[in-house]
Design an enzyme around this catalytic site. Structure first.
Site, PDB file in Angstrom:
ATOM      1  N   ASP A 172       0.839  -1.211   0.000  1.00 40.55           N
ATOM      2  CA  ASP A 172       0.000   0.000   0.000  1.00 40.55           C
ATOM      3  C   ASP A 172       0.873   1.259   0.000  1.00 40.55           C
ATOM      4  O   ASP A 172       0.522   2.271  -0.615  1.00 40.55           O
ATOM      5  CB  ASP A 172      -0.947  -0.016   1.214  1.00 40.55           C
ATOM      6  CG  ASP A 172      -1.849  -1.235   1.181  1.00 40.55           C
ATOM      7  OD1 ASP A 172      -2.339  -1.580   0.092  1.00 40.55           O
ATOM      8  OD2 ASP A 172      -2.033  -1.867   2.240  1.00 40.55           O
ATOM      9  N   HIS A 199      -5.605  -3.753   5.242  1.00 39.94           N
ATOM     10  CA  HIS A 199      -5.200  -4.028   3.856  1.00 39.94           C
ATOM     11  C   HIS A 199      -6.379  -4.582   3.058  1.00 39.94           C
ATOM     12  O   HIS A 199      -6.365  -5.717   2.601  1.00 39.94           O
ATOM     13  CB  HIS A 199      -4.013  -5.003   3.835  1.00 39.94           C
ATOM     14  CG  HIS A 199      -3.563  -5.344   2.446  1.00 39.94           C
ATOM     15  ND1 HIS A 199      -2.991  -4.418   1.585  1.00 39.94           N
ATOM     16  CD2 HIS A 199      -3.639  -6.493   1.736  1.00 39.94           C
ATOM     17  CE1 HIS A 199      -2.731  -4.989   0.435  1.00 39.94           C
ATOM     18  NE2 HIS A 199      -3.119  -6.252   0.480  1.00 39.94           N
TER      19      HIS A 199
HETATM   20  C1  LMR Z   1      -2.974  -6.675  -3.329  1.00 34.94           C
HETATM   21  O1  LMR Z   1      -3.217  -5.663  -2.679  1.00 34.94           O
HETATM   22  O2  LMR Z   1      -2.601  -6.624  -4.516  1.00 34.94           O
HETATM   23  C2  LMR Z   1      -3.091  -8.014  -2.682  1.00 34.94           C
HETATM   24  O3  LMR Z   1      -3.681  -7.887  -1.426  1.00 34.94           O
HETATM   25  C3  LMR Z   1      -3.797  -9.031  -3.509  1.00 34.94           C
HETATM   26  C4  LMR Z   1      -5.257  -8.734  -3.735  1.00 34.94           C
HETATM   27  O4  LMR Z   1      -6.066  -9.659  -3.611  1.00 34.94           O
HETATM   28  O5  LMR Z   1      -5.596  -7.612  -4.085  1.00 34.94           O
END
Ligand code: LMR
Length: 346
Positions: A172, A199
């Site tokens: 992120d 997340h």
């Molecule tokens: C991401 O942020 O790319 C990972 O968490 C994978 C997803 O499923 O998005």
């Protein structure tokens, strides 16, 4: 606040050229997958790692043979199947867990808990037996639930230390740096920004008000960038059209985070990374925020940075989601432990 800003701006760049006093064993669980393979290639270049253990259900012996032709001093070994999991992680200083299924188009990260929760619990049980003092960093989604579930398993085993368990949210930060740099037409290396919360979707809260250099743009630019950062994982899932989610950028982010852990284990001071950890900074029991790393894992939780009015509003909205995610993760772990005990007693 000032201290947090200062440390964030002092983060060394991600480079493998640094001196080490000690070297370490790192295990990657899920090493055969789309994230695990590039992660192993990046990590083997670290001067801090002399032993790299690759675990997956199959395929890691071949990967280890492939690795063995590379002219760096890191020794790589492959372990396959559940039966070799404890041996793989045994005596590790750091375990990175990338095992599990990726999202498919239309799925939210939470939908992966049914498939990936049990994987994370098996790995956590093995860690708690074979390397209870290791720093453990999860990449496996849904991070917002997996980390509370792992904490619950470690608590039941009497091996939980909040300062040693991490959900990697570095991607992120990496995305925020990239997209903000594109917007401001500057180098991503020069951008520093804390990303807090969790997340998944709206739980990812990039603090653009705290961006260094100061963000140049209006409220609508901030809204668009925030939304893009929050939906960046889905952007990749859609682009891969059924062939999984982010792997290369996630491996880069994972390697960057592990590099910081290793540097801190080596005594380097002032290393700050954002990570999803057990926390009492907010009402959510697990929360991503900047933490200073040290020889035992987390050395210090930095205070929450100052937030703009819109960031305060977003934080208020995301906290109940994180609280609920933590409860679901903890319940999942408790149910799984109860089932395991029942099976053993039958
Ligand atoms: C991401 O942020 O790319 C990972 O968490 C994978 C997803 O499923 O998005």
């Amino acid at each position: 606040m000032f201290a947090a800003r200062k440390i964030l701006s002092d983060i060394p760049r991600f480079t493998w050229r640094y001196m080490v006093a000690r070297t370490f064993k790192v295990a990657i669980v899920g090493a055969g997958g789309g994230i695990g393979q590039p992660l192993s290639l990046l990590l083997r270049q670290s001067p801090g790692i002399t032993e790299l253990a690759l675990h997956d259900l199959h395929g890691t012996k071949g990967l280890a043979a492939d690795h063995s032709h590379i002219c760096t001093r890191c020794q790589v070994s492959g372990y396959e199947g559940e039966g070799e999991l404890e041996t793989a992680v045994s005596k590790s200083d750091v375990v990175v867990v990338a095992a599990g299924m990726p999202r498919l188009p239309g799925m939210e990260r939470d939908h992966l808990m049914a498939a990936n929760g049990n994987v994370a619990i098996k790995v956590t049980n093995a860690i708690s037996v074979a390397c209870p003092h290791a720093l453990v960093a999860f990449i496996t989604n849904p991070i917002n639930m997996i980390v509370p579930a792992a904490a619950e398993i470690l608590k039941a085993a009497g091996t939980f230390s909040p300062e040693r368990l991490f959900g990697i949210t570095t991607l992120d930060v990496v995305r925020s740096k990239t997209f903000i740099a594109e917007h401001m037409q500057i180098s991503p290396d020069t951008v520093n920004i804390p990303v807090i919360g969790g997340h998944a979707g709206k739980t990812i809260l990039p603090l653009i008000s705290q961006c260094q250099p100061h963000f140049k743009g209006n409220a609508s630019d901030i809204e668009k960038l925030t939304c893009r950062i929050q939906e960046a994982g889905t952007e990749v899932v859609k682009a891969k059209a059924g062939k999984g989610s982010a792997t290369l950028s996630m491996a880069f982010a994972g390697a960057k985070f592990v590099d910081s852990l290793l540097r801190a284990l080596n005594g380097e001071e002032g290393l700050v990374e954002c990570a999803y950890v057990a926390s009492d900074l907010t009402d959510a029991p697990f929360f991503a925020s900047p933490v200073e790393l040290g020889k035992q894992g987390i050395k210090r939780y930095l205070d929450l940075p100052n937030l703009s009015e819109s960031e305060k509003h977003a934080l208020k909205k995301l906290l109940p989601v994180l609280q609920q995610n933590a409860i679901e993760g903890q319940l999942f772990a408790r149910n799984s432990t109860a089932e395991r005990i029942k099976k053993l007693s039958n």
